[in-house]
Design a protein around this motif. Sequence first.
Motif, PDB file in Angstrom:
ATOM      1  N   PRO A   1      45.650  43.713   2.457  1.00 43.90           N
ATOM      2  CA  PRO A   1      44.777  44.577   3.266  1.00 43.90           C
ATOM      3  C   PRO A   1      43.318  44.107   3.290  1.00 43.90           C
ATOM      4  O   PRO A   1      42.567  44.452   4.198  1.00 43.90           O
ATOM      5  N   ASN A   2      42.938  43.294   2.312  1.00 42.39           N
ATOM      6  CA  ASN A   2      41.544  42.846   2.277  1.00 42.39           C
ATOM      7  C   ASN A   2      41.255  41.719   3.264  1.00 42.39           C
ATOM      8  O   ASN A   2      40.114  41.350   3.474  1.00 42.39           O
ATOM      9  N   GLN A   3      42.311  41.156   3.800  1.00 42.72           N
ATOM     10  CA  GLN A   3      42.102  40.014   4.694  1.00 42.72           C
ATOM     11  C   GLN A   3      42.141  40.380   6.173  1.00 42.72           C
ATOM     12  O   GLN A   3      41.956  39.521   7.027  1.00 42.72           O
ATOM     13  N   LEU A   4      42.402  41.631   6.446  1.00 36.05           N
ATOM     14  CA  LEU A   4      42.661  42.012   7.833  1.00 36.05           C
ATOM     15  C   LEU A   4      41.532  41.657   8.782  1.00 36.05           C
ATOM     16  O   LEU A   4      41.751  41.249   9.908  1.00 36.05           O
ATOM     17  N   ASN A   5      40.310  41.807   8.281  1.00 33.45           N
ATOM     18  CA  ASN A   5      39.190  41.655   9.217  1.00 33.45           C
ATOM     19  C   ASN A   5      38.828  40.211   9.532  1.00 33.45           C
ATOM     20  O   ASN A   5      37.866  39.940  10.236  1.00 33.45           O
ATOM     21  N   ASN A   6      39.621  39.262   9.040  1.00 33.19           N
ATOM     22  CA  ASN A   6      39.356  37.862   9.385  1.00 33.19           C
ATOM     23  C   ASN A   6      39.902  37.492  10.747  1.00 33.19           C
ATOM     24  O   ASN A   6      39.666  36.398  11.228  1.00 33.19           O
ATOM     25  N   TYR A   7      40.671  38.375  11.351  1.00 31.73           N
ATOM     26  CA  TYR A   7      41.402  37.963  12.543  1.00 31.73           C
ATOM     27  C   TYR A   7      41.002  38.692  13.819  1.00 31.73           C
ATOM     28  O   TYR A   7      41.423  38.338  14.891  1.00 31.73           O
ATOM     29  N   THR A   8      40.239  39.734  13.650  1.00 35.34           N
ATOM     30  CA  THR A   8      39.952  40.538  14.833  1.00 35.34           C
ATOM     31  C   THR A   8      38.469  40.504  15.182  1.00 35.34           C
ATOM     32  O   THR A   8      37.630  40.204  14.337  1.00 35.34           O
ATOM     33  N   CYS A   9      38.179  40.849  16.413  1.00 37.17           N
ATOM     34  CA  CYS A   9      36.789  40.909  16.833  1.00 37.17           C
ATOM     35  C   CYS A   9      36.216  42.307  16.599  1.00 37.17           C
ATOM     36  O   CYS A   9      35.124  42.606  17.008  1.00 37.17           O
ATOM     37  N   PHE A  10      37.007  43.170  15.980  1.00 31.94           N
ATOM     38  CA  PHE A  10      36.484  44.503  15.646  1.00 31.94           C
ATOM     39  C   PHE A  10      36.895  44.825  14.212  1.00 31.94           C
ATOM     40  O   PHE A  10      37.727  44.120  13.634  1.00 31.94           O
ATOM     41  N   ASP A  11      36.312  45.861  13.648  1.00 29.86           N
ATOM     42  CA  ASP A  11      36.652  46.232  12.276  1.00 29.86           C
ATOM     43  C   ASP A  11      37.916  47.064  12.233  1.00 29.86           C
ATOM     44  O   ASP A  11      37.982  48.133  12.836  1.00 29.86           O
ATOM     45  N   ILE A  12      38.889  46.579  11.525  1.00 31.22           N
ATOM     46  CA  ILE A  12      40.107  47.364  11.353  1.00 31.22           C
ATOM     47  C   ILE A  12      39.841  48.381  10.249  1.00 31.22           C
ATOM     48  O   ILE A  12      39.286  48.040   9.210  1.00 31.22           O
ATOM     49  N   LYS A  13      40.226  49.595  10.513  1.00 22.87           N
ATOM     50  CA  LYS A  13      40.010  50.622   9.489  1.00 22.87           C
ATOM     51  C   LYS A  13      41.338  51.192   9.029  1.00 22.87           C
ATOM     52  O   LYS A  13      42.126  51.678   9.848  1.00 22.87           O
TER      53      LYS A  13
ATOM     54  N   GLU B   1      52.111  45.970   5.937  1.00 21.91           N
ATOM     55  CA  GLU B   1      51.655  44.745   6.576  1.00 21.91           C
ATOM     56  C   GLU B   1      50.947  45.019   7.896  1.00 21.91           C
ATOM     57  O   GLU B   1      51.064  46.100   8.474  1.00 21.91           O
ATOM     58  N   ALA B   2      50.230  43.989   8.320  1.00 21.02           N
ATOM     59  CA  ALA B   2      49.571  44.045   9.620  1.00 21.02           C
ATOM     60  C   ALA B   2      50.121  42.901  10.446  1.00 21.02           C
ATOM     61  O   ALA B   2      50.416  41.832   9.924  1.00 21.02           O
ATOM     62  N   GLU B   3      50.295  43.161  11.733  1.00 20.26           N
ATOM     63  CA  GLU B   3      50.711  42.044  12.580  1.00 20.26           C
ATOM     64  C   GLU B   3      49.660  41.783  13.635  1.00 20.26           C
ATOM     65  O   GLU B   3      49.089  42.685  14.226  1.00 20.26           O
ATOM     66  N   PHE B   4      49.419  40.502  13.832  1.00 19.94           N
ATOM     67  CA  PHE B   4      48.472  40.044  14.860  1.00 19.94           C
ATOM     68  C   PHE B   4      49.253  39.178  15.823  1.00 19.94           C
ATOM     69  O   PHE B   4      50.142  38.443  15.422  1.00 19.94           O
ATOM     70  N   PHE B   5      48.892  39.265  17.063  1.00 22.97           N
ATOM     71  CA  PHE B   5      49.637  38.497  18.052  1.00 22.97           C
ATOM     72  C   PHE B   5      48.978  37.147  18.282  1.00 22.97           C
ATOM     73  O   PHE B   5      47.778  37.077  18.540  1.00 22.97           O
ATOM     74  N   LYS B   6      49.790  36.110  18.175  1.00 24.19           N
ATOM     75  CA  LYS B   6      49.244  34.756  18.340  1.00 24.19           C
ATOM     76  C   LYS B   6      48.902  34.494  19.799  1.00 24.19           C
ATOM     77  O   LYS B   6      49.582  34.982  20.697  1.00 24.19           O
ATOM     78  N   ASP B   7      47.884  33.701  20.025  1.00 20.36           N
ATOM     79  CA  ASP B   7      47.565  33.333  21.405  1.00 20.36           C
ATOM     80  C   ASP B   7      48.431  32.153  21.838  1.00 20.36           C
ATOM     81  O   ASP B   7      49.323  31.726  21.116  1.00 20.36           O
ATOM     82  N   GLU B   8      48.139  31.596  23.009  1.00 24.31           N
ATOM     83  CA  GLU B   8      48.988  30.516  23.550  1.00 24.31           C
ATOM     84  C   GLU B   8      49.058  29.335  22.585  1.00 24.31           C
ATOM     85  O   GLU B   8      50.028  28.591  22.576  1.00 24.31           O
ATOM     86  N   ASN B   9      48.020  29.164  21.802  1.00 23.35           N
ATOM     87  CA  ASN B   9      48.013  28.014  20.904  1.00 23.35           C
ATOM     88  C   ASN B   9      48.601  28.333  19.530  1.00 23.35           C
ATOM     89  O   ASN B   9      48.537  27.519  18.611  1.00 23.35           O
ATOM     90  N   GLY B  10      49.135  29.532  19.410  1.00 22.73           N
ATOM     91  CA  GLY B  10      49.760  29.907  18.150  1.00 22.73           C
ATOM     92  C   GLY B  10      48.788  30.324  17.065  1.00 22.73           C
ATOM     93  O   GLY B  10      49.152  30.389  15.902  1.00 22.73           O
ATOM     94  N   VAL B  11      47.543  30.570  17.441  1.00 20.61           N
ATOM     95  CA  VAL B  11      46.596  31.016  16.419  1.00 20.61           C
ATOM     96  C   VAL B  11      46.090  32.434  16.712  1.00 20.61           C
ATOM     97  O   VAL B  11      46.216  32.925  17.830  1.00 20.61           O
ATOM     98  N   VAL B  12      45.548  33.043  15.679  1.00 27.37           N
ATOM     99  CA  VAL B  12      44.982  34.374  15.851  1.00 27.37           C
ATOM    100  C   VAL B  12      43.498  34.295  15.543  1.00 27.37           C
ATOM    101  O   VAL B  12      43.100  33.913  14.441  1.00 27.37           O
TER     102      VAL B  12
END
Lengths: 186, 324
Positions: free
Chosen positions: B201-213, B226-237
Motif C-alpha cells: 500500500p505504500n507504493q501506490l502513489n508511484n503510478y498515478t497522477c493523483f493521490d490515491i487515498k 492489492e491495487a491494479e493499474f492498467f498498462k498503457d500501449e507500451n506495457g508500462v504504468v
Amino acid sequence: MPKLALIDAQSKREIPELLDMEKEFTYIFETYYKKVFNFVYYRVNQYYTAEDLTSQIFEKVMIKINTYDETKSPFEVWLFAIARNTVNDYFRNLQSRKFLPIDSIKNLISKKKTPEDIVEIAETNDELLKALSILDERERSIVALKFGAGLKNVEISKVLGLTENNVGVILFRTMKKLKKELERMG
Amino acid sequence: MEKKRLEDMFSTDIDAYLKGIKRLDSKQSEEYIKLLELGKTMADKDFSKDSDKQKVFERVLRNINEQKGREDTLKKSNKTKSIVTKVASFALVCVLGFSLMQTSFAQGVVDKIVRTISLGHITILESEPSDIKSVPVPDKLKGKIFDKDGNPLEVLSTEHADEIYTVDGERIAYIDSDGDIVTKSEHEKARADECLIIKDPNQLNNYTCFDIKLPSYLPEGYKFTEAEFFKDENGVVENSKVVGLYFANEETGKFIYMQQRVAEEDAGYVTDAVKIEELKINGVDAVLYDDSNLDWEYNGVIYMLVGRGEIAKDELIKIAESIK
C-alpha cells in the motif's frame, strides 16, 4: 456537396434557435448516419453498442459544432476524428472497468428483444467480423474509415495522423491479412 | 516499385468503387482481383440497415436538448460544462455480456428513468425496477454454462449470476461483450498481462497522477489486498488516471472493490440503478445506489465504492467517510 450546405446552415446560426439546431442536426444526422454507424460497427461489431456510440458521436458533434472550423479541415475529417475518439474512449473505459466481478443481472434484462434476437443479429456477417478481430487498432480504424465511413486515404490520414501514403500501404497490407485469415477459416 | 504501385492502385480502385465508378480490372493478378472483391464486399456492407435509426435519432435529439438546457444554466453560473460520457454504464453492471448489458442501456436507461442525480462527472439514473429476474441462456452459450453441481443452465437468474461454470467445472469469471466465456484462470492471466498489480500500500502513489487515498476504516476481517493499474500501449504504468483497489476478507473470500479516477471529461459516466439515495460523505455530495454502490467526487477525483451486495449500507458509508 453536403459540406457547403453545412457551412450555409452554420452561417445562419447567428441566433441559435432550437428549431434551427434541430434542423441542422436532422440534416447532419440524415447525411452521415449510415457512414457513422457503419464505421462504428466495423470497430465494435455489436448493434446495441454501435447504436449507443453512434448516438454519443452525434451528440458530441452537435455540442461541439460551433468549434468546427471549415478552414482547418473538411467536415468529414472533423466528424470522424470525433467518432474515432469516442470509440477509443469506449474501449479504454471498457478495459479499465471490465474486471469488475459479476454483481447482479437485475435490471439488465430486455423487455423487448430476447437475448436470442440479439445473438442472431450479432452473428450475421460472422466470418468477416471474426476475421477482423485479428487486426490491431490502427488497421481496424483504417478498415472502418475506409469501408464504413467511405473516406479517401487523404482524409483517413488526417483523422489518424499518418501520411496518405502510409494509409494506402497499411490498407493494402490489412486486406491481404484479412483475405488470408478468411481463407484460413475456410 | 511494383508493390507500391499495387497499393496505390488498390486505394484508387476502391475509392472509385465507393464513388460508384466502374473501372475495368485489366490484367491484374488473381490475388489482386480477389483483394479488390473483398474490398468491394466490405464497402457494400451496410450494417446500419439493421440498426434502430429512429431510436438513435430521438436519443441524440433529447440529449442535445437537455445538454443545451444544462449549458445555458452553467453559462449563467459561469462554470465550465462537463460532457458526460455514457460508456461506463455498461461496466458497472458488468457482465452477462452482450445478451444483457446493451439492453440495459437501451431499455433500462433510456426508457424508464425515474430521476437523475448528477455529481460533477457522474450521473446516476434511477429507473423503474425490472420485474424480470431471469432470462433464457442465449443460443451461443447453450450447453456451455453450468451451475455448481454441473447441471446445464437454461436460464440465467439473478440468484446464480455469480456462480456459473464451464463444462469442466471451471468457474466463469465473466462473459465478455462478444458472448465469449472467460474463465477465472483466463481472466487472471489476462489481468496479469494488462494490469500491474501492487500489493504494497505504500507504493501506490508511484503510478498515478493523483493521490490515491485508502480508507482507514474497513469492516471487520477486511484488509487491503492489492491495487491494479492498467498498462498503457507500451506495457508500462505512468501517471495513470485510474486505479482499482481490492479489499478482501480472507476468511470468507468476499471482497470490496473500489475505483479511484481523475475526474475529467473522459472519466465521467452514467450508470443506472433501481434505487438511489443522496447523501453526504464528509460534507460532499454522494450517491448510494442499490444499497451497494457508493460514488462521490472530491477534489478532482471520482471515488467509486462497490460493496457487491455483501457490505451493509452503513458500513459502506463508514468506509467512505474514512477516506480523507
